[in-house]
Design a protein around this motif. Structure first.
Motif, PDB file in Angstrom:
ATOM      1  N   SER A  44       0.843  -1.193   0.000  1.00 30.94           N
ATOM      2  CA  SER A  44       0.000   0.000   0.000  1.00 30.94           C
ATOM      3  C   SER A  44       0.881   1.246   0.000  1.00 30.94           C
ATOM      4  O   SER A  44       2.077   1.175   0.309  1.00 30.94           O
ATOM      5  CB  SER A  44      -0.874   0.015   1.263  1.00 30.94           C
ATOM      6  OG  SER A  44      -0.059   0.206   2.388  1.00 30.94           O
ATOM      7  N   SER A  45       0.275   2.369  -0.327  1.00 31.77           N
ATOM      8  CA  SER A  45       1.027   3.632  -0.334  1.00 31.77           C
ATOM      9  C   SER A  45       1.599   3.933   1.038  1.00 31.77           C
ATOM     10  O   SER A  45       2.727   4.406   1.169  1.00 31.77           O
ATOM     11  CB  SER A  45       0.113   4.791  -0.742  1.00 31.77           C
ATOM     12  OG  SER A  45      -0.292   4.608  -2.057  1.00 31.77           O
ATOM     13  N   THR A  46       0.788   3.652   2.084  1.00 29.37           N
ATOM     14  CA  THR A  46       1.249   3.931   3.458  1.00 29.37           C
ATOM     15  C   THR A  46       2.505   3.140   3.754  1.00 29.37           C
ATOM     16  O   THR A  46       3.469   3.659   4.337  1.00 29.37           O
ATOM     17  CB  THR A  46       0.146   3.547   4.460  1.00 29.37           C
ATOM     18  OG1 THR A  46      -1.073   4.083   3.995  1.00 29.37           O
ATOM     19  CG2 THR A  46       0.458   4.069   5.842  1.00 29.37           C
ATOM     20  N   GLU A  47       2.486   1.868   3.359  1.00 28.12           N
ATOM     21  CA  GLU A  47       3.655   1.029   3.631  1.00 28.12           C
ATOM     22  C   GLU A  47       4.877   1.538   2.869  1.00 28.12           C
ATOM     23  O   GLU A  47       5.985   1.560   3.393  1.00 28.12           O
ATOM     24  CB  GLU A  47       3.354  -0.424   3.250  1.00 28.12           C
ATOM     25  CG  GLU A  47       2.461  -1.125   4.246  1.00 28.12           C
ATOM     26  CD  GLU A  47       2.060  -2.510   3.782  1.00 28.12           C
ATOM     27  OE1 GLU A  47       2.166  -3.443   4.577  1.00 28.12           O
ATOM     28  OE2 GLU A  47       1.655  -2.656   2.618  1.00 28.12           O
ATOM     29  N   LEU A  48       4.639   1.955   1.621  1.00 25.18           N
ATOM     30  CA  LEU A  48       5.763   2.468   0.835  1.00 25.18           C
ATOM     31  C   LEU A  48       6.313   3.751   1.444  1.00 25.18           C
ATOM     32  O   LEU A  48       7.531   3.949   1.509  1.00 25.18           O
ATOM     33  CB  LEU A  48       5.320   2.710  -0.612  1.00 25.18           C
ATOM     34  CG  LEU A  48       4.889   1.476  -1.418  1.00 25.18           C
ATOM     35  CD1 LEU A  48       4.567   1.864  -2.862  1.00 25.18           C
ATOM     36  CD2 LEU A  48       5.961   0.394  -1.412  1.00 25.18           C
ATOM     37  N   LEU A  49       5.408   4.606   1.914  1.00 27.74           N
ATOM     38  CA  LEU A  49       5.858   5.857   2.536  1.00 27.74           C
ATOM     39  C   LEU A  49       6.656   5.565   3.804  1.00 27.74           C
ATOM     40  O   LEU A  49       7.681   6.187   4.076  1.00 27.74           O
ATOM     41  CB  LEU A  49       4.650   6.748   2.850  1.00 27.74           C
ATOM     42  CG  LEU A  49       3.976   7.384   1.630  1.00 27.74           C
ATOM     43  CD1 LEU A  49       2.613   7.963   2.000  1.00 27.74           C
ATOM     44  CD2 LEU A  49       4.851   8.474   1.029  1.00 27.74           C
ATOM     45  N   ASP A  50       6.172   4.579   4.581  1.00 25.04           N
ATOM     46  CA  ASP A  50       6.893   4.180   5.801  1.00 25.04           C
ATOM     47  C   ASP A  50       8.296   3.692   5.457  1.00 25.04           C
ATOM     48  O   ASP A  50       9.278   4.046   6.101  1.00 25.04           O
ATOM     49  CB  ASP A  50       6.147   3.041   6.527  1.00 25.04           C
ATOM     50  CG  ASP A  50       4.991   3.567   7.342  1.00 25.04           C
ATOM     51  OD1 ASP A  50       4.921   4.801   7.517  1.00 25.04           O
ATOM     52  OD2 ASP A  50       4.166   2.749   7.799  1.00 25.04           O
ATOM     53  N   LEU A  51       8.357   2.862   4.436  1.00 19.02           N
ATOM     54  CA  LEU A  51       9.641   2.272   4.048  1.00 19.02           C
ATOM     55  C   LEU A  51      10.589   3.368   3.551  1.00 19.02           C
ATOM     56  O   LEU A  51      11.786   3.360   3.878  1.00 19.02           O
ATOM     57  CB  LEU A  51       9.406   1.217   2.958  1.00 19.02           C
ATOM     58  CG  LEU A  51      10.629   0.437   2.495  1.00 19.02           C
ATOM     59  CD1 LEU A  51      11.293  -0.294   3.656  1.00 19.02           C
ATOM     60  CD2 LEU A  51      10.241  -0.574   1.410  1.00 19.02           C
ATOM     61  N   ALA A  52      10.031   4.308   2.790  1.00 20.62           N
ATOM     62  CA  ALA A  52      10.867   5.406   2.287  1.00 20.62           C
ATOM     63  C   ALA A  52      11.465   6.184   3.453  1.00 20.62           C
ATOM     64  O   ALA A  52      12.629   6.583   3.439  1.00 20.62           O
ATOM     65  CB  ALA A  52      10.024   6.331   1.408  1.00 20.62           C
ATOM     66  N   LYS A  53      10.646   6.382   4.468  1.00 18.87           N
ATOM     67  CA  LYS A  53      11.109   7.104   5.654  1.00 18.87           C
ATOM     68  C   LYS A  53      12.235   6.319   6.331  1.00 18.87           C
ATOM     69  O   LYS A  53      13.266   6.871   6.708  1.00 18.87           O
ATOM     70  CB  LYS A  53       9.924   7.276   6.615  1.00 18.87           C
ATOM     71  CG  LYS A  53      10.162   8.310   7.678  1.00 18.87           C
ATOM     72  CD  LYS A  53       8.891   8.475   8.489  1.00 18.87           C
ATOM     73  CE  LYS A  53       9.121   9.375   9.673  1.00 18.87           C
ATOM     74  NZ  LYS A  53       7.975   9.395  10.563  1.00 18.87           N
ATOM     75  N   GLN A  54      11.996   4.982   6.477  1.00 22.48           N
ATOM     76  CA  GLN A  54      13.013   4.137   7.120  1.00 22.48           C
ATOM     77  C   GLN A  54      14.324   4.151   6.348  1.00 22.48           C
ATOM     78  O   GLN A  54      15.402   4.118   6.933  1.00 22.48           O
ATOM     79  CB  GLN A  54      12.518   2.694   7.218  1.00 22.48           C
ATOM     80  CG  GLN A  54      11.411   2.461   8.223  1.00 22.48           C
ATOM     81  CD  GLN A  54      10.815   1.077   8.063  1.00 22.48           C
ATOM     82  OE1 GLN A  54      11.455   0.147   7.602  1.00 22.48           O
ATOM     83  NE2 GLN A  54       9.551   0.931   8.442  1.00 22.48           N
ATOM     84  N   LEU A  55      14.219   4.181   5.023  1.00 22.57           N
ATOM     85  CA  LEU A  55      15.433   4.123   4.191  1.00 22.57           C
ATOM     86  C   LEU A  55      16.087   5.493   4.015  1.00 22.57           C
ATOM     87  O   LEU A  55      17.113   5.617   3.361  1.00 22.57           O
ATOM     88  CB  LEU A  55      15.098   3.532   2.820  1.00 22.57           C
ATOM     89  CG  LEU A  55      14.712   2.042   2.823  1.00 22.57           C
ATOM     90  CD1 LEU A  55      14.247   1.611   1.444  1.00 22.57           C
ATOM     91  CD2 LEU A  55      15.884   1.177   3.254  1.00 22.57           C
ATOM     92  N   GLY A  56      15.462   6.496   4.583  1.00 18.24           N
ATOM     93  CA  GLY A  56      16.074   7.827   4.566  1.00 18.24           C
ATOM     94  C   GLY A  56      15.984   8.523   3.218  1.00 18.24           C
ATOM     95  O   GLY A  56      16.793   9.397   2.911  1.00 18.24           O
ATOM     96  N   LEU A  57      15.006   8.149   2.384  1.00 14.52           N
ATOM     97  CA  LEU A  57      14.842   8.839   1.090  1.00 14.52           C
ATOM     98  C   LEU A  57      14.329  10.250   1.336  1.00 14.52           C
ATOM     99  O   LEU A  57      13.705  10.532   2.359  1.00 14.52           O
ATOM    100  CB  LEU A  57      13.838   8.083   0.210  1.00 14.52           C
ATOM    101  CG  LEU A  57      14.237   6.701  -0.293  1.00 14.52           C
ATOM    102  CD1 LEU A  57      13.213   6.219  -1.309  1.00 14.52           C
ATOM    103  CD2 LEU A  57      15.619   6.722  -0.942  1.00 14.52           C
ATOM    104  N   ARG A  58      14.582  11.127   0.390  1.00 16.45           N
ATOM    105  CA  ARG A  58      14.094  12.489   0.531  1.00 16.45           C
ATOM    106  C   ARG A  58      13.129  12.809  -0.611  1.00 16.45           C
ATOM    107  O   ARG A  58      13.228  12.246  -1.696  1.00 16.45           O
ATOM    108  CB  ARG A  58      15.257  13.478   0.512  1.00 16.45           C
ATOM    109  CG  ARG A  58      16.050  13.455   1.798  1.00 16.45           C
ATOM    110  CD  ARG A  58      17.288  14.290   1.648  1.00 16.45           C
ATOM    111  NE  ARG A  58      16.964  15.696   1.418  1.00 16.45           N
ATOM    112  CZ  ARG A  58      16.736  16.579   2.395  1.00 16.45           C
ATOM    113  NH1 ARG A  58      16.795  16.181   3.647  1.00 16.45           N
ATOM    114  NH2 ARG A  58      16.465  17.828   2.118  1.00 16.45           N
ATOM    115  N   GLY A  59      12.206  13.695  -0.367  1.00 14.63           N
ATOM    116  CA  GLY A  59      11.291  14.158  -1.392  1.00 14.63           C
ATOM    117  C   GLY A  59      10.337  13.080  -1.882  1.00 14.63           C
ATOM    118  O   GLY A  59       9.806  13.166  -2.993  1.00 14.63           O
TER     119      GLY A  59
END
Lengths: 324, 540
Positions: A44-59
């Protein structure tokens, strides 16, 4: 600027398990990353957003889902080339607990217990009012390696105190897909009036939110909430419905009875010694006595001792700075 | 003097399950050692002395199932004795170290005597079995031991899963009966957390009474006529007693409570923080950090960091004065209420305290309890001590009402156990509760191995539900430990559940968990079923 972070093998294994993948346990790190990357399109989008946060992606918050999945896949695969030495040092929760627990942990726990137990329920209101700012989006502690989601469609509303309710949600895949199609998300609060539930409030929420604290106007009402979005016409469309929850009463009942019941036989007995016209007054007086926190006559020698301690400003629950 | 009322003194003895066989020494096990040596043993000795001297008294003691399990545990018993031996050895070294200091040496000798005495009481008079020792006191009728939820779960937040509430109650009742040989007559709702509906599960388990916080009674429907000074009947054969705030304040309050008297021993000033490392020895450090030893030479003194030395004889005198004040205040309080409610029935003042306050925090606390009970037993008092069950036997006709939700936490409702520091646990606890109920419904009968898996899954779930973890997260004390325990039990549950679901049962997994989390050996996972039947027992 923080550099994007990689995932360790054990973290990747945890992700694979949480995502319900199979055949991952014996894979090498690079293969594991490939497997997870392939699975990203089903998240889901929420999970992807969470993962992006965990991986330190920006923008990442402005990206479309497919673009975000693509960037995450790149990051996951690239993390397999991160040298071990570059990975952040992990410390076991036990070690951390022990470092935190200088002195007796139990004692500090008790100190807090002592302080809180003398607080009257009236202060509940003060506590609630003090926290009227928008709730923070809560995530579980990093130390907790529990699944981010169970996708069981749970949408639970719980009473917290007379002024606040709490809810959390865990949409199914289908519900998640519907939520993602909404331009924005809101919680609609409904209050029971007679036999109907009437909308009383619409609260816009963040897409990242998974729980919320709701302030309610008055106690002793039943509430229900809905999670959804607004359609093109501006009407609210509910996608998830919560259970019904009764707010907690914080005032005495207006009804006073003089009837008594036998503890074992359940037989009802009218107490003849109470005059109906005085029962309300008596109930008031007994209420007052029940909530009196100190006695009226502290005139003994022992009371003097208590006062001398009061002057000292040192309560039994005062934490000692040395213990921290 | 004719009795106009009663005092129901209730001590709540509880510790979460802190048994860690995986390590030789584990800091959180100190909670258990400290509570036994400073509270449960001294309290037992004083109650036993009152009984030997035929001083009439009644006291209610809550012994939670997790605490009783730990008190019965062989490993913790051995570690407790090791801890005691190390304290004796430290105290003797202290006697030697302070030989030229006439102010401190008597105190060092006091601790050496105290620890040796504790060892003797534990090994000889209690025969290394405090549960059995307390059970013997119960047989005299002076003491009534009651139970609490199996792992001290905060029940109002499990309300959406009623069978999870039922399982906590059913397991507690069964464990109590197994360990004490007697059914529990009453129940302690953890943190005094109650909600309308709890009574159906307590009634089902034939529990006769429980306790609620003051406003749980005052906001009942209909409004009670007697305030908290008479119980409410909330189901056939089930009464709820409300906490009296005056007596709570006299002991708990930071502004007027007795334990803060300058003459009493200071809790915080401990040689564990004062002595050099070599003087203490490595056993009094945890992961290199200093910790409390239990040897404390100073008194509260006043609002100063410069603490003066403890004077035990003077502290004993203050205890007597405070006990006399407490009893005189109860006499006045009961007189005042009796005057107001003339002819409506006798007053009962219900005083609820954490047992560990008496001895652990407040070193003189067990002596205070003993002094209070001796004073009340004198002939010229207008009230007597009573247990709730005895009160209900004598006065069976009471007002009927539906209890209102409450807790004794800050704010009086659920906010201590549900807030931004700990709310994340509930989605997991609820999911696991739902899964456990589903598994129990799916398996009315199971093979021996599957039964072990289902039973252990229930244990892991219950351990994750302990109110202590959410409390620690809120109070920000040993948060990593609380997070770790919540997570560890939920992960264990999920692992067992996955194996049950997949039909691939790995015996080594369940064996390892059974060894580590070995509480409730008679637990039956069917307690999560609607049609659960408690095991039948012959009357004892």
């Amino acid at each position: 600027m923080a550099k994007p972070k990689g995932k360790t093998v054990s973290e990747m294994l945890g992700m694979a398990r949480d995502w319900g993948l199979t055949g991952y346990s014996k894979l090498k790190k690079s293969d594991l990353a490939k497997l997870l990357s392939k699975s990203l399109k089903h998240r889901s989008s929420t999970e992807l957003l969470d993962l992006a946060k965990q991986l330190g992606l920006r923008g990442y918050s402005r990206l479309k889902k497919t673009e975000l999945a693509r960037k995450l896949a790149i990051q996951l695969k690239s993390s397999t080339t991160v040298k071990k030495a570059a990975a952040p040092a992990k410390k076991s929760p036990i070690a951390k607990a022990k470092r935190t627990a200088t002195g007796s942990a139990r004692t500090r726990r008790k100190a807090s217990v002592r302080r809180q137990r003398i607080t009257s329920p009236a202060s509940a209101k003060t506590t609630a009012k003090a926290s009227t700012k928008a709730p923070k989006i809560q995530t579980q502690p990093v130390a907790s390696k529990l699944p981010a989601s169970y996708h069981d469609g749970q949408f639970l509303l719980l009473p917290r105190d007379p002024d606040w309710l709490y809810c959390y949600w865990d949409p199914t895949e289908a519900q998640q897909a519907k939520l993602e199609k909404q331009a924005s998300l809101s919680i609609r609060l409904l209050r029971r009036e007679d036999d109907n539930f009437v909308p009383v409030k619409l609260i816009p929420i963040s897409r990242l939110a998974r729980s919320w604290h709701l302030q309610v106007d008055s106690s002793a009402h039943s509430y229900q909430i809905e999670l959804g979005g607004l359609n093109a016409g501006g009407d609210f469309v509910a996608i998830m419905n919560s259970n019904v929850s009764d707010a907690l009463p914080n005032t005495p009942s207006e009804q006073v009875t003089t009837e008594q019941v036998h503890y074992q036989t359940d037989a009802k007995i009218e107490n003849p010694k109470i005059r109906p016209d005085t029962k309300q007054e008596l109930a008031e007086q007994m209420h007052h006595l029940s909530t009196a926190t100190s006695s009226q006559s502290m005139d003994s020698a022992a009371a003097l001792d208590s006062r001398s301690w009061l002057e000292s400003g040192r309560g039994p629950g005062s934490p000692d700075k040395r213990a921290h | 003097m004719q009795s106009k009322g009663y005092l129901a003194l209730v001590l709540h003895a509880h510790l979460p399950f802190v048994r860690h066989p995986e390590q030789e020494r584990f800091l959180e096990e100190d909670w258990f050692f400290e509570a036994v040596l400073e509270c449960y043993l001294p309290l037992w000795e004083r109650l036993d002395r009152l009984i030997q001297e035929k001083v009439p008294f009644k006291l209610t003691l809550v012994m939670t199932p997790t605490l009783m399990t730990m008190l019965k545990d062989e490993l913790l018993g051995r570690r407790l004795e090791r801890h005691l031996d190390e304290l004796i050895e430290l105290a003797e070294r202290e006697v030697h170290r302070t030989r030229k200091d006439t102010r401190v040496q008597p105190l060092a000798r006091l601790y050496a005597r105290k620890f040796k005495h504790a060892k003797k009481i534990y090994q000889e008079r209690c025969q290394r079995d405090l549960v059995g020792a307390y059970a013997r006191l119960q047989e005299t009728g002076a003491l009534e031991i009651i139970t609490s939820a199996a792992t001290h779960a905060y029940l109002p937040l499990l309300e959406p899963y009623p069978l999870a509430v039922a399982a906590q109650v059913r397991t507690a009742v069964e464990s109590h009966q197994t360990l004490l040989g007697q059914p529990a007559k009453g129940f302690w709702a953890p943190e005094c957390g109650s909600f309308p509906g709890l009574e159906s599960w307590l009634g089902e388990s034939r529990l006769g009474y429980f306790f609620a916080d003051t406003h749980g009674i005052l906001h009942a429907q209909p409004r009670p006529l007697m305030g908290v000074y008479a119980p409410l009947l909330c189901a056939p054969g089930l009464a709820v007693f409300g906490r009296d705030q005056q007596t709570s304040n006299q002991v708990w309050s930071a502004s007027e409570g007795y334990p803060g008297h300058p003459e009493y021993r200071d809790f915080y000033r401990d040689i564990g923080f004062d002595l050099k490392r070599k003087q203490l020895g490595p056993q009094f450090f945890s992961a290199g950090k200093r910790k409390q030893t239990g040897i404390k030479y100073h008194r509260i003194t006043g609002p100063t960091q410069k603490k003066e030395f403890y004077r035990p004889a003077l502290a004993r005198k203050v205890v007597q004065k405070h006990a006399a004040h407490f009893v005189a205040e109860r006499s006045r309080q009961i007189e005042r209420i009796a005057k107001l409610t003339k002819g409506l029935g006798p007053t009962v003042v219900v005083s609820l305290y954490d047992a560990e306050l008496f001895g652990h925090w407040w070193a003189e606390g067990p002596s205070f309890i003993e002094a209070v009970l001796r004073l009340i037993a004198q002939d010229d008092q207008n009230f007597e001590t009573i247990t709730p069950s005895a009160y209900l036997e004598r006065h069976p006709c009471q007002q009927q009402a539906q209890l209102s939700a409450s807790s004794w936490g800050q704010g009086g409702f659920h906010q201590t156990w549900l807030n931004q520091d700990n709310e994340w646990i509930y989605r997991h606890l609820h999911w696991a509760s739902g899964e456990m109920i589903r598994l129990a419904a799916k398996h009315p009968v199971a093979s021996a191995l599957l039964t072990r898996f289902l039973n252990q899954a229930a244990r892991e779930l219950m351990l994750a539900q302990s109110s202590d973890w959410a409390f620690i997260m809120k109070m920000k004390t040993v948060v990593p430990y609380a997070v770790r325990r919540t997570t560890e039990h939920l992960q264990a549950f999920q692992s067992l559940r996955d194996q049950i679901q997949n039909g691939q049962l790995d015996i080594s997994v369940v064996s390892e968990l059974e060894n580590r989390h070995n509480l409730f050996p008679t637990l039956d996972y069917r307690c999560y079923r609607k049609d659960y039947q408690a095991p039948k027992r012959s009357p004892s």
